[in-house]
Each structure stands twice: as C-alpha cells, then as structure tokens.
Motif scaffolding. Structure first.
Motif, mmCIF file in Angstrom:
data_model
loop_
_atom_site.group_PDB
_atom_site.id
_atom_site.type_symbol
_atom_site.label_atom_id
_atom_site.label_comp_id
_atom_site.label_asym_id
_atom_site.label_seq_id
_atom_site.Cartn_x
_atom_site.Cartn_y
_atom_site.Cartn_z
ATOM 1 N N LEU A 340 53.992 44.300 46.172
ATOM 2 C CA LEU A 340 53.420 44.123 47.508
ATOM 3 C C LEU A 340 53.071 45.502 48.171
ATOM 4 C CD1 LEU A 340 54.980 41.216 49.238
ATOM 5 C CD2 LEU A 340 52.672 41.314 48.627
ATOM 6 N N PRO A 341 53.925 46.531 48.247
ATOM 7 C CA PRO A 341 53.556 47.585 48.794
ATOM 8 C C PRO A 341 52.286 48.280 47.990
ATOM 9 C CG PRO A 341 55.692 47.842 47.843
ATOM 10 C CD PRO A 341 55.360 46.588 47.848
ATOM 11 N N THR A 344 49.020 45.955 48.165
ATOM 12 C CA THR A 344 48.464 45.444 49.354
ATOM 13 C C THR A 344 48.498 46.318 50.256
ATOM 14 O OG1 THR A 344 49.360 43.404 48.646
ATOM 15 C CG2 THR A 344 48.178 43.469 50.531
ATOM 16 N N GLY A 345 49.897 46.989 50.601
ATOM 17 C CA GLY A 345 50.338 47.764 51.783
ATOM 18 C C GLY A 345 49.637 49.087 51.843
ATOM 19 N N ILE A 349 46.549 50.530 54.347
ATOM 20 C CA ILE A 349 46.855 51.724 55.182
ATOM 21 C C ILE A 349 45.937 52.756 54.963
ATOM 22 C CG2 ILE A 349 48.315 53.788 55.612
ATOM 23 C CD1 ILE A 349 50.790 51.741 54.720
#
Lengths: 366, 399, 536
Positions: A340-341, A344-345, A349
């Motif tokens: 996820l990070p 996507t994360g 960002i």
C-alpha cells in the motif's frame, strides 16, 4: 540507463506476463469462494484507477523512472532515500516471488531437490538475461507471451474436452453479498495490479512515450481478462472449496486432465508454464531494482547484476522459515505494510507535492 | 574480471553435475495402479497396493519364462494411511510410485465408519491424483484387488473400463472420482454416492494364475449397486433401477435400455435411450423450496415383441407415455429411498443454494430433515425417435 | 570498451617485421633491362617450374626484345597462344620495320594484343600478383613498365548440381570454385545495372579474391559499409574457404548459432540480394555467404518460393518442428523417464518399464552412448568413399541398434528416440543450423538428466535469451518474430502467395520496400454476369 528501447508489443507482453506471474500460481481471490473472478475485476478496476494516477505523474516527468521523479520532486536527499527504499522494496518482492517458485517446483516435481538449488539456477538464468539487457527481456516476453497464449488455449481446450468444466459451480453469485468480495479485492488490487509501480521504472524505455497510458491500460485489462477467465475455469473445474484449499489451484486443475489416457498428469507442463511466467515477474522486479540502483550509484548495471542477484537469492532464503509463514506474510502483512505505501502512498504524495509546487510556481511567476 | 565472469558458469556446472536428487530410473519403480483401504478394527487401516508387473503385461519379444502374473498385491497395516503404506513398502524392492493410481477401493466396513480420513492424503500428496476413480467393495476391498482378470490383464484397468462401459450403456452405476467425493463431502447440500463392487466366485481362487487361463473365468470382480452416503458414512445400498434413478437425476444417463411390458401378453418391448437431458430446478415456495426434475430422454426401438402397429404414430406416442411412466417411477423410488435415508445424493441442497441463497441460508442447518420432507416433482418428456432398421416386427406364420 | 582494446592490439602487430610475406610493404619499380627483370621474376617465384618465360625479338630497324611471362595452368592456353603470342609474333610483322623502340611499347599495348583486359604495371608487387592471378605479363627490353593481359583460365570444374542444398523444383546449377563463374551465375539471373560488385583481396599469402555483391537501391548502405569495414579489418595470411571469413566477421564470436547464411546456390543468392541482403563470394570455394542472416532463414529453402505456397508453409512448420525434435527429443525422453514418470501414459509407462528391465545404464548414459555412437556413424558415413559410406551407415544403424537391443544394452525405446533425433536433424535445410542442434542437444540432455523439465525449461530460456541478444549485421537475429514485425509474417513461418508479398522484409532494408504492384491476385478472366445463370 541502457539505451535500448522496447516497442509497444514488447512492453505489452512484459506487462501481461508480469501481471500473470505468480498470480496464476497461487490463485487469486479464492477466499471469496465462487466469486473469485469478481474480486479480480474489482481489483482490476482499482488497479486501472491507480495507474491513471501514475500516468498523471509520468506525464509531468516523461524521461524519469520513479526514483528520478522522487529526487526531482522531493529534493536530492529525501528523493535519494526514497529511491533506495524502492530498490529494497523491489528486491524484497522479487525475493518473495523467487521463493514462491522455489516452493512451487519443490512441491510439484522436484520434491527431493533442495529448493535452494532450484532458486539458484533460476536466479542465475535471470542474471544472465538481465546482463544481456532489457531489450532481450522484451523480446523474450514477446515470444513467451505467444507461446503462453497458445499453450493455455490448448490447456483450456483439454479441460473442455475432458468434460470437467461445470459452470454451475460458479453460482450463486454474491452469496454472502459484496463484503467478502471487496475484502479480497484489496488483496487482488495490491497484487498483482498495484504492482504496476514497477513499470514506473521501465516506462522510460518505451520507444513512444505517448503510448504509455495505452500500453499500460491494455496490458492490465488483457491480463485481467486472462486471470478472470482462468479463475472462472478453475472454479468451474475444481469447485470453490477445493480451489480455495489448494496451495496451487491451477496445478490441481491441470492434474485432473485425462484425455484418452494419453494426456494425463500434465501438471509438470503447468509447472513449466508457471515457472516461465514467474521468471518474467522476478526478472522485472529485479530489473527495476537494478536500474534503480544503477541510477542512484552511477555504476553500470552489468557490474551490479551479479551481486544483486545473489542478494535476492539470499533474501529469499531468510524471508520465511516455512511455507505457511511465507504465504501468511504474503496475504496479510505485505499487502498492507509494504504494497500500500509503496504502490499507492508514495506515488500519491509525489503527485500531490509536484502539483502543489507547480501551482505555487505558477502563482509565484504570475 | 575474467574470474568473476566464470563464477556463475562454474556454479551452474557444479549444480548440474551434483543435481540428481529426484532422479529415479524407470526400472526402479513399482507402478501402483490401484489402492484399497480396509478397516481391521476401529482406528487401524489395512492398505493394499496393486502393483503392475511390467513384464507380465508388456509384449515381450524374447519369450519370457512361462506366464507371468500381471499384477501383485501387498498390504500393510497401521493407524494412519501413510504408516500402513510405509509398512507395505517394506515388502517390495522398488520405490512405490502412486501417480498412476486409477482406482481406490474402500471396504464396506471402512465406508460405514467414514471415508473422509483416507481422502486427505489424496488431496495433499503430490503424486496421488484427484481423478482417481472410487469404488466401495461389498465385503473386503482387498479381495477385489487380489482377483486377476483375463483379457484386460490389469484388474484395476479392467474394472475402471468396465465401469465406464456400463455407465455408458446401462446406466446403473456411477463413475465417481475422488474430487467429486471431496466436493460432495465439503458441500452442505450434497452427499456422495459411489458405485459398489464385489467378487463373484471364490476369492482365494481369484488370485491364482489359473483364474485367467480358463475360458469361463471362475472368479471375477463385478461392479454393481451404488453406495449411498450420509456425510462420509455409508448408509444404504441401492441397486438396479434405483441406481438408475440416481443417474437420471444427476443427468448422467448416456445410454440405457428400458423395458416396456405389453398390454395383454406377458412380453416386453425394449427401447434404448441414446440421449437424455435432465434439469433439476428449485422452485421457491415460502421458505420451503420445491424440487422440479425434468427429464427428456430420446430413444429408439430396440426389441419389439408385442403385436403393435409401429406405423401408427399413436402407437409410438403410447409407447412414449409408457416409457415416461417407467422412468418417473424409477426416479421417484430412488428419491423416496434417499429421503428415507436422509442422504441428499442428488445435490438438491446445492440446487436450492444456487437458485435461492437466502432461503438456503435459513434451511441449511436443518437440511437433513428438510430434505426428507422436500416435495419432488418429476416430469418426463420421452421421445422415441425411430424404430431402428425395421418398422414392423416380423409376424411368425403358423403352419 | 572492447573494440578499443582490439584496435590497440592491432596497432602493435603492425609494427612487427613482416618477413616471410611475399609482398613487400613498399614496392620497388621495375628495371629497364629485360634480362634483369626476368631474373628477378624467376628469383621471386623461386624458379618454380610452372613459370613460363617466352622471349622473342622483333627484328626491325633495331632489335626489340620482348618476353611473355605466365604461369602454366593458371592461364587459358588457347588464349595465350592465339591472341598474345600469335599477335605479337605474326600479326604486326608488316609494319615492324617502321616501329621504333620508343613507339613499340605503346603500339603493342594499344593494337598488338587481341585480348580484352590489358593494363600497365609498373611495380614489382603488381607484376608478381598479376602473374599469380593467371595473367600474362609482357615485358619489353628498355622499358620499366609491363603489360598484363587478362588471360585467366585453366582447368575449372564445370557447373554442377548443388550437393548440399538439393531441391526438387528449381534451378540445378550451383557455384564452382571460380569466383568469376559464380558472379556470372548471379548476374545472369539479375540483369540489372544496379547489381554492384566490389572486390578486395584478403589473405597476405593467398591473396584471395573476395567479392561483395548487392543491389544498389535495395540494399541498406549501412550494412554494406559495415560488411566492408569488417572485411577490411581481416589481417590473415590465408583465406581458403568462406568459413574463414565467416568466423572473422560474425557478430558474436562465441555463439553456436550461425549469423551468416551459407549457400552454394546462385538462385538463393539472387533471391537474397533482392531482399536487400549482401552476398560475399570468395574465390576458391563454391560456398557463398549472405548477410544479414536471420534465424528463420535457416529454416527456409529456395524451393519454398517455387512450389505451391500451401505446401511451402506446411513444410516450414515441419522443419521448425523437426529442429525442435532434433534438439529436444533425447532430453525430453530422459527427463520424462527419470523425473516425470507421472506424465507418461500409464500403459506406455508399463511398456517402458518392461523394456528397461535389465538395462545396465541409467537412461542418461544410455542416451549418451547411443547419441555418440550415432555421431560416429554419421562421421564414418561422410568420410568413407560414397558407396561404402552408405553401407556403413545402414549396417551401423540397423545391425548395431538391433544387436544392442537384443543384447539388453539399450532399450528399444531409446533406439527409436535416437532414430527420431537423427531423422529430424537430417531434415534441416541448413547444414549450419543442424550442427548447432547437434551440439546443443548434448547440453539439453545434461540438464534434462539433472533437473528434468525444469532444467530444460531454464536452458530453453537461456538459449532464447542468447538468440534474442544476437544480431546479424545490426539486424536482430530473431526478427521478424522478436521484435515482432507484423508485415513480415507473410514470409516467416508461412509463405504467402507471391501476389501478396508486396513488400520486402522490413528489417533488412528500409529502402525501396515495394516488390510489386498491388492487386495482382489472379482471377478467372470472365465472371458470368449476374442473372445469366437464372435465365432459362
């Protein structure tokens, strides 16, 4: 960076083989029982959405891989750190898949061969191919996708002629409502569709930068379709219960084929296909890590390929003590805390920061 | 620089030369073709393996020493399947190779206690296959494996083949592989049904080579009847037309013959079904679903003994009606038996689950009882396509 | 980095003393004195006995002494006799009186010789070379120039049928050892002014003629330049066969796969030139080279283009299949029988087990022995005189195989496997690629024996990766398969009918792509007009 360029078809093949990769082996979304195919579609939809975000990102920085974008957006120190993190992430995921395939060959055919040996051979072959460069990988992808499609079409025909397909087993649709489907879809979203993040490293190699979105989307949709059909056939042959309980549903399914007593026990062939598809998945992760590191350290990739390969091998050995732990990690921990990070994360960002800066810059000048 | 490039090559070569872990030469294999599991006493299995003797089966150019037996069997006893197998393997010189196992025979005593336990290893082991055919032996399963068969020399193959043929032509036994049994066991709305087998003649004679040198084989295994299960326990045997009723419902009839007695004389006409289609539907009816079975067989005249006029379409229609009645009776009889035993071998539960998941959720805990009370509506639409190669039966002239 | 190293090395070598070479770095001019010249020639050639020096004189106003020098056997004797000797001695007898010593040389050069190719040579290197090439050199007393006349000739093998690339339908001529004959054979087929020929001499000792042939306007200039560069790089003492050149200019020095196509058929060369390729012809061998060569080319025969395209496509499939068979059959057999017993159909497995009963060797060793035996047989069959050779291979194959099975040394199945492999490898249209398969087969057997299908699959990936990394003069070796060129699929695995092969292969040459007009599909001349059939 290599000078090589890949054409549309080569890139497309790599994406498809990559997406199929270990997904075919482990089977996807079987936790949703007979609705597994639905979770794939939902995951695909999520993946496509995510990819559109990516495309917004690389449209701003057309010549850079994600590590380069990170440096550009967040500045040299933070960006470099992120770059290294991505390299480690790619290597780690590559190592996990390597272990998947080690286990697969171990459980299916070579049950007395230490799977370290199997994995060593596999990584040596990958090292060789990556040493030859991404162009070779692309061409191999082209050929193997064709071979894969032919063989799997043949396999599907065999299954049909064996009279094993019983579509009634797909019903009832949504027996428990949408909740289990959506829950499992989170898993199919990160794996394999979210893993498209790897191609953020490879996109600079596409010969026509404009067709990036096209190739990415068509590759994802095509592989999603294949996965969906495979999932439907698996459920229709094995039934949701056995498909869910099998370690490798596809193998169990192919093992059932028996036509005229001649085509029987074909699971070895299935293993081969899976190994070849998996080869591409590992190779692509490895390659992403490789050019990432080469880019960060300014060392030629061919000097890094061997030590990095050995590191991946080493990683895959120490990842898990037993298969159960490995699979548990793969389903519960990795998607949430790693995928996820990184998938996507961070890209989000990056996109947000770059948009913000752009606006600030525009405001500043205007 | 050069030595660095050599490392992978050397490594590969070393791996190649040392790697032969899994390698087994063919002649070291004991090819197992059938397995049987019997219960000795509660908690103790007796597993028997039927091993093919290759030189007794394969055509040899250089004349072997007399006639060799096609198979041999050996058994082991133990509290678990694997332990029994390991014990059995001490009796042979080669490595047991079970990937070609075609047949799993389970003894009746074992089946009555529960067949679930030995099935785990069939799913788990990487050599054993889910498409192994299952049979339930009336009596001891071991004797089935011990009996030699002529013509098709390997008894296991002889059995599976004859089962295939009879299912195709007669429709009174059902070919079930392990996967189907596993599916049925795992499903809440279905119970397994497995064909039975028993040995005709003296079992101890069957294992001698003389058994296959006679024109009239004295001892032979025969497939007959279907074992009905409740959960994983055998509860009841059904035979003959009752078994065929099961096949009608499961849409497994590919060919069978139906006797139609004449109206006046004590004679019988025979129609042969060559195609049939069955649909099982659940009709939701306020929390108590109803099952509707529609069977559409197509048939041809095979034997005509009654004095009827086959040129008359009405006569054909009458025969069709008669045929429908016979089939309906068969099916209903089977359903009755199953309901009495509370064993849903037809998978009605699954039909309901697929048609109406919500109702199913409510009734599934109580399905046993519900099943026994479910209304089953059987409708048969028979069709006699043609009278075969002659139209009218021959008339025997007296005089 | 690598080419740079090579250049350095070459520079070093150049500095070395070049004794032992016939031709001196710097050539000295001829002498004025005839006798001195003749002596020097004799000396240079070591008083070789096939050197013929014919001296004669014109007895005019002043005596003019001439000499004709040639090597016996290299020249066309009739030509030398009729057109040089005769014309020098007889034809110009009438006006000899008027010729002065000063005009004599020019007169002889311009009018006195009845041959086509005449040129002046002034230095020793040129003189000796033209003598060695079969030219007749005419020297004149008092002149430091020599006239060399093109009298190349001598005994040549006649044009024969090709032996290594036999076809049923198609021309029956093949190249010979003479480069002139060979270029003529090609020119005869392509009567275009754009068919260009460039010749260079390679081999310090052998001075072999090597000709480049291409069709200007179709060929990619880059490839021509590349070929020339690579040929010029060759510094070797001798070129005895095109194989020397092949190994010196190929792209990948260690690859098992051929990246130059070899043929002895002029029609193949012509066809390839028309696809934009470059041919390299070497004097002294009937085998010409074609670049760039792609893998699929090795599966095609010239016949594919002559016969019905349905059968051509089918036969190409068969050939690809046969190649895979000859490469993989033994290894797959080993893998299946020692690792994947489950895959073998039950009844066949039982038969195989029965066959292997009592065989002393493991399957791998069994296969290795049989394959090696077969290679020996094949070699014996080729080396022995032709009639005996056939007998040997038949005796070897049938008797030995049968006896080995009877003796229980090998299983009958293995004999079949080896036989399939052998027959499949014979069906390869290109000898070069068949050799590759022969060698790779053993590697596949090794991995098959150690890791089963898993090992075979990995090796297959390695081989394919290697193939995709190969290039032949800049063109990817696996094209048009990888990279995939859709328009070229018409003539890769299939052969589409000629009227649909409108373009030339895309990757060979990007210039002048059109081969023919569109819409040339033949159709019956008169279609019955609509409604005609319905009347009546």
């Amino acid at each position: 960076m290599e000078k090589a360029k890949l054409d549309f078809l080569q890139f497309f093949s790599l994406i498809v083989l990559f997406e199929l990769g270990s997904t075919l082996v482990i089977g996807m979304g079987t936790a949703a029982k007979q609705d597994a195919w639905l979770t794939i579609l939902v995951g695909l939809a999520g993946g496509v959405l995510l990819f559109l975000f990516y495309s917004a990102l690389f449209r701003r920085y057309p010549d850079l891989p994600i590590t380069g974008i990170a440096q550009k957006v967040l500045g040299k120190p933070v960006g470099t750190l992120l770059g290294y993190l991505y390299v480690v992430y790619f290597m780690y995921v590559g190592a996990r898949i390597l272990l998947d395939f080690g286990i697969l060959s171990f459980l299916s055919t070579l049950d007395q061969t230490p799977f370290l040996v199997i994995m060593t051979l596999m990584i040596l072959v990958i090292i060789y191919v990556l040493y030859l460069g991404v162009e070779v990988l692309g061409r191999l992808g082209e050929m193997f996708l064709l071979a894969y499609l032919l063989v799997s079409a043949f396999g599907a025909l065999l299954l049909l002629f064996s009279g094993l397909v019983d579509l009634a087993q797909l019903r009832p649709v949504l027996e428990e409502g949408w909740t289990p489907v959506l829950k499992t879809a989170l898993q199919t979203f990160t794996f394999p569709f979210g893993e498209m993040i790897v191609f953020m490293m490879l996109f600079p190699y596409l010969n026509r930068p404009k067709s990036r979105v096209k190739v990415g989307l068509s590759g994802m949709v095509f592989s999603g379709a294949i996965l969906c059909v495979t999932s439907i056939i698996t459920t229709a042959v094995l039934g949701a219960d056995i498909a869910d309980r099998s370690t490798f549903p596809l193998l169990t399914m192919i093992g059932k084929v028996n036509i005229a007593e001649i085509f029987q026990n074909l699971d070895v062939i299935a293993v081969l296909i899976l190994i070849i598809v998996g080869f591409f998945k590992i190779a692509i992760f490895f390659y992403a890590a490789l050019i990432g590191l080469a880019d960060l350290t300014k060392v030629h990739k061919n000097r890094l390929v061997y030590p990095m390969g050995m590191t991946i091998l080493f990683l895959s050995i120490i990842i898990a003590d037993d298969f159960v732990e490995h699979f548990k990690e793969g389903l519960a921990i990795v998607p949430i805390y790693l995928h996820l990070p990184f998938q996507t994360g961070i890209p989000l960002i990056l996109l947000a920061v770059s948009l913000f800066r752009h606006r600030k810059g525009a405001a500043g000048t205007g | 620089m050069k030595s660095k490039r050599l490392i992978p090559i050397v490594l590969t070569l070393v791996l190649l030369t040392t790697g032969c872990w899994n390698r087994i030469e063919l002649e070291e294999l004991a090819v197992i073709i059938a397995l049987s599991v019997d219960k000795v006493r509660p908690g103790l299995y007796r597993v028997t393996f039927q091993e093919v003797n290759p030189s007794g089966v394969a055509p040899q150019q250089s004349g072997g020493s007399g006639q060799a037996v096609a198979v041999r069997t050996f058994s082991g006893t133990g509290p678990t399947f694997l332990e029994a197998a390991r014990k059995a393997s001490r009796k042979i010189s080669r490595r047991m190779f079970v990937a070609h196992t075609r047949l799993l025979v389970i003894g009746e005593a074992m089946a009555r206690e529960g067949i679930g336990d030995p099935l785990d290893i069939f799913q788990r082991d990487n050599e054993l296959r889910l498409n192994t055919i299952m049979l339930i032996a009336k009596g001891k399963a071991e004797t089935v494996l011990n009996t030699l068969t002529p013509v098709t020399k390997i008894p296991a193959l002889s059995l599976t083949k004859s089962m295939e043929r009879t299912e195709e032509r007669w429709g009174e036994n059902i070919e079930v592989d392990i996967q189907e049994v596993v599916k049925a066991l795992a499903s809440e709305g279905r119970d397994p049904a497995i064909s039975g087998v028993f040995v005709v003649g003296k079992p101890e004679e069957g294992s001698k080579i003389d058994n296959v040198t006679n024109t009239k084989t004295p001892t032979y295994p025969i497939i007959s009847g279907v074992a009905m299960f409740k959960g994983d326990r055998l509860t009841h045997w059904i035979k003959g037309s009752e078994a065929r009723g099961l096949l009608w419902i499961r849409d497994k009839i590919r060919g069978t013959a139906i006797n139609l007695t004449c109206r006046k004389e004590k004679k019988t006409n025979v129609v042969e079904v060559f195609r049939s289609k069955t649909r099982v539907q659940a009709e939701p009816e306020r929390g108590k679903p109803k099952i509707r079975i529609t069977i559409e067989p197509e048939a041809q005249m095979e034997e005509v003994h009654c004095p009827i006029d086959l040129n008359n379409p009405e006569e054909i229609t009458r025969l069709e009606k008669q045929m429908e009645k016979v089939i309906k009776k068969e099916v209903e009889a089977t359903v009755n038996t199953a309901q009495k035993q509370r064993s849903d071998i037809f998978g009605f539960g699954e039909v309901i689950r697929r048609a109406d998941p919500k109702t199913w959720k409510k009734i599934k805990k109580d399905w046993d009882r519900q099943f026994a009370n479910t209304d089953v509506d059987v409708e048969v639409k028979a069709l006699i396509r043609h009278t075969n190669r002659i139209k009218q039966p021959m008339t025997i002239q007296k005089g | 980095m690598r080419p740079f190293e090579r250049q350095k090395r070459r520079k070093k070598k150049k500095g070395k003393d070049q004794r032992g070479q016939v031709f001196h770095e710097e050539s000295s001019p001829l002498f004025h004195d005839l006798q001195k010249n003749l002596n020097k020639i004799r000396e240079e050639l070591g008083h070789s006995t096939d050197l013929v020096v014919r001296e004669f004189e014109w007895d005019g106003e002043r005596k003019i002494r001439f000499a004709a020098v040639y090597i016996d056997g290299l020249v066309d004797n009739n030509m030398v006799g009729d057109f040089i000797m005769k014309s020098l001695m007889l034809e110009s007898r009438d006006d000899r009186q008027t010729i002065s010593r000063k005009t004599a040389f020019d007169r002889v050069q311009e009018n006195g010789l009845a041959v086509g190719e005449v040129k002046i040579t002034r230095d020793w290197n040129g003189l000796i070379l033209s003598i060695l090439c079969g030219e007749t050199v005419i020297l004149m007393d008092g002149w430091d120039e020599a006239i060399s006349c093109g009298t190349k000739g001598g005994e040549k093998r006649p044009i024969d049928e090709p032996t290594s690339q036999v076809v049923i339908r198609g021309p029956r001529d093949s190249f010979t050892e003479s480069i002139r004959t060979n270029t003529a054979l090609v020119r005869r087929r392509v009567k275009s002014p754009n068919l260009w020929l460039e010749t260079m001499r390679i081999g310090k000792v052998t001075q072999t003629d090597v000709s480049l042939m291409y069709i200007k306007g179709i060929v990619d200039e880059k490839i021509v330049r590349e070929v020339k560069n690579r040929l010029e790089r060759i510094q070797i003492d001798s070129i005895l066969e095109s194989g020397y050149i092949e190994e010196m200019i190929r792209d990948s020095a260690f690859s098992l796969f051929p990246t130059l196509y070899m043929t002895e058929r002029p029609d193949v060369i012509a066809g390839n030139l028309l696809e934009g390729r470059v041919a390299i012809l070497v004097d002294g061998t009937p085998f010409a080279l074609v670049v760039p060569a792609l893998l699929n080319q090795f599966f095609q025969t010239t016949e594919d283009y002559y016969q019905n395209y349905w059968i051509s496509g089918f036969l190409r499939f068969v050939r690809y299949g046969a190649f895979l068979l000859s490469l993989l059959t033994p290894s797959l057999y080993i893998a299946a029988t020692t690792f994947h017993h489950a895959m073998i159909p039950t009844t066949f497995l039982i038969t195989l087990v029965a066959q292997r009963e009592g065989i002393p060797f493991p399957a791998f060793v069994e296969a290795l022995i049989m394959e090696l035996m077969f290679e020996i047989l094949r070699e014996a069959g080729i080396r022995l005189p032709r009639p005996v050779g056939q007998a040997v291979s038949i005796v070897g194959a049938i008797v030995l195989g049968e006896a080995a099975v009877r003796a229980g040394l090998v299983s009958p199945a293995m004999v079949i496997v080896v036989a399939i492999t052998a027959i499949a490898s014979f069906s390869a249209p290109s000898y070069n690629l068949a050799i590759t398969a022969r060698l790779l087969r053993f590697l596949f057997m090794l991995v098959g024996a150690s890791f089963g299908l898993f090992g075979i699959a990995l090796l297959l990936i390695v081989v394919l990766a290697h193939l995709s990394s190969l290039r032949s003069f800049g063109v990817p070796y696996l094209s048009p398969l990888a990279p995939f060129v859709f328009s070229d699929q018409k003539d890769t695995v299939f052969r589409f009918p000629w009227w649909s092969l409108i373009t030339r292969p895309r990757l060979i040459s990007q210039k002048n792509m059109t081969r023919m007009e569109k819409d040339l599909r033949p159709s019956p001349p008169d279609k019955p007009t609509e409604g005609e059939g319905n009347e009546k």
